[in-house]
Scaffold this active site. Structure first.
Site, PDB file in Angstrom:
ATOM      1  N   HIS A  88      -2.872   7.057   2.464  1.00  0.00           N
ATOM      2  CA  HIS A  88      -3.400   5.767   2.025  1.00  0.00           C
ATOM      3  C   HIS A  88      -4.766   5.561   2.660  1.00  0.00           C
ATOM      4  CE1 HIS A  88      -4.068   1.616   1.355  1.00  0.00           C
ATOM      5  NE2 HIS A  88      -3.741   1.227   2.568  1.00  0.00           N
ATOM      6  N   CYS A 131       0.804  -1.228   0.000  1.00  0.00           N
ATOM      7  CA  CYS A 131       0.000   0.000   0.000  1.00  0.00           C
ATOM      8  C   CYS A 131       0.837   1.279   0.000  1.00  0.00           C
ATOM      9  CB  CYS A 131      -0.969  -0.008   1.180  1.00  0.00           C
ATOM     10  SG  CYS A 131      -2.179  -1.344   1.078  1.00  0.00           S
ATOM     11  N   ASN A 178     -10.392   0.230   0.612  1.00  0.00           N
ATOM     12  CA  ASN A 178      -8.935   0.227   0.508  1.00  0.00           C
ATOM     13  C   ASN A 178      -8.551  -0.369  -0.843  1.00  0.00           C
ATOM     14  OD1 ASN A 178      -6.187  -0.427   0.686  1.00  0.00           O
ATOM     15  ND2 ASN A 178      -6.296  -0.976   2.850  1.00  0.00           N
TER      16      ASN A 178
END
Length: 333
Positions: free
Chosen positions: A260, A119, A290
């Site tokens: 993020h 990520c 996500n």
């Protein structure tokens, strides 16, 4: 604000993003995970996520985001000298997903390479591409893409992961920027001792694909959510303030934060820990979940195109995730 000196200022010339058409609601995903829709929203702040069609791979999403970024920058794929794709869900183990993207775009003059920092990958890819452009003898253009299709590696009965992730891609075109603008500071940091917090155990050289690994679910994504939250709280604030100190940027001067999009509840906790009261945090996790390496460039594209980030304003990109890894980049529009 004092920018760090650089031989050739490199900045963002255009942004783009792509979300697959299919939207998956909490109601749809809750049943197999053994929870209800309200529980998912309360625990994560997520209400929906997008899912790739059966015939779409990571490269397909990445290429479409790349086309949109190129259009926004007003340049052609033939002008690109570098393509860097950040992903932890590649089309296949080899070749690099960037090779497929290069072919799909017709970028016949570009080098093509993948980066896997999970990520944090987009910020790592941004640093790599920026360094390559600064070191080049002639002006160049780079396409930097974050793209992931997590829907292919999820165990939908695992409520720790199935409720969080969606599919998507975001991209930026990098090129020469006016003096004092563009990317001017960054920090990349690995915490390999914490590698067990996030991962896919099987399918690599340590545990090759076999009937046994498939039967055991070794190819599914697994995560220690509590451990990740503790890691973020312990490491990200001090890394952010360390970078601001190095860049000689006072916390009250930072105008925008694009983190993020891991978990909406965790991000609200992080906002309190960061103590940046004059900084606008750009969030879209409610709508997309996500999206891995795609989450930062998707959120950046939405803010960029909406002109929510004004000319000359400072922006911090903050990635954190598997490895464990953290990636920070400071830029000025």
């Amino acid at each position: 604000m004092t920018a760090i000196a650089q031989q050739q200022p490199i900045g963002i010339l255009g942004t783009g993003s792509y979300l697959p058409a299919r939207v998956v609601s909490n109601t749809e995903i809750a049943g197999p995970a053994g929870v209800d829709a309200q529980w998912i929203e309360r625990k994560t702040g997520i209400r929906a996520r997008h899912r790739a069609a059966p015939d779409q791979a990571t490269s397909d999403l990445a290429a479409e985001a790349g086309r949109r970024a190129l259009a926004a920058a007003g340049v052609s794929a033939h002008e690109l000298t570098t393509i860097v794709v950040a992903t932890s869900t590649p089309d296949q183990p080899q070749p690099a997903t960037a090779s497929f993207v290069q072919h799909l775009l017709g970028a016949d003059q570009a080098a093509a390479v993948d980066v896997n920092a999970v990520c944090s990958g987009f910020v790592y890819a941004l640093a790599m591409a920026g360094g390559l452009l600064r070191s080049a003898a002639a002006d160049g253009l780079a396409l930097v893409i974050g793209a992931d299709v997590y829907s292919r590696i999820l165990d939908y009965q695992d409520r720790k992961t199935a409720i969080l992730f969606g599919d998507g891609a975001g991209a930026v075109v990098l090129g020469p920027a006016p003096r004092g603008r563009g990317l001017y500071a960054g920090r990349l940091r690995g915490f390999g001792a914490e590698h067990g917090l996030i991962g896919v155990e099987a399918g690599g050289s340590r545990r090759p694909a076999s009937e046994g690994t498939v039967r055991e679910g070794g190819h599914y994504f697994r995560m220690d959510g509590r451990g990740v939250r503790e890691f973020v709280a312990a490491q990200v604030p001090k890394l952010v303030h360390g970078l601001l100190d190095e860049a000689r940027l006072r916390p009250e001067e930072l105008r925008h934060l694009v983190p993020h999009q891991a978990n909406g509840v965790m991000l609200r906790e992080l906002a309190d820990l960061l103590e940046l009261p004059d900084t606008r945090m750009h969030l879209n996790v409610e709508h997309y979940g996500n999206t891995g390496a795609a989450s930062i460039p998707i959120a950046l594209d939405e803010a960029w195109r909406a002109e929510a980030i004004g000319a000359g304003e400072s922006v911090l990109l903050a990635g954190f995730g598997g490895g464990m890894n953290c990636g920070l980049a400071l830029l000025e529009r």
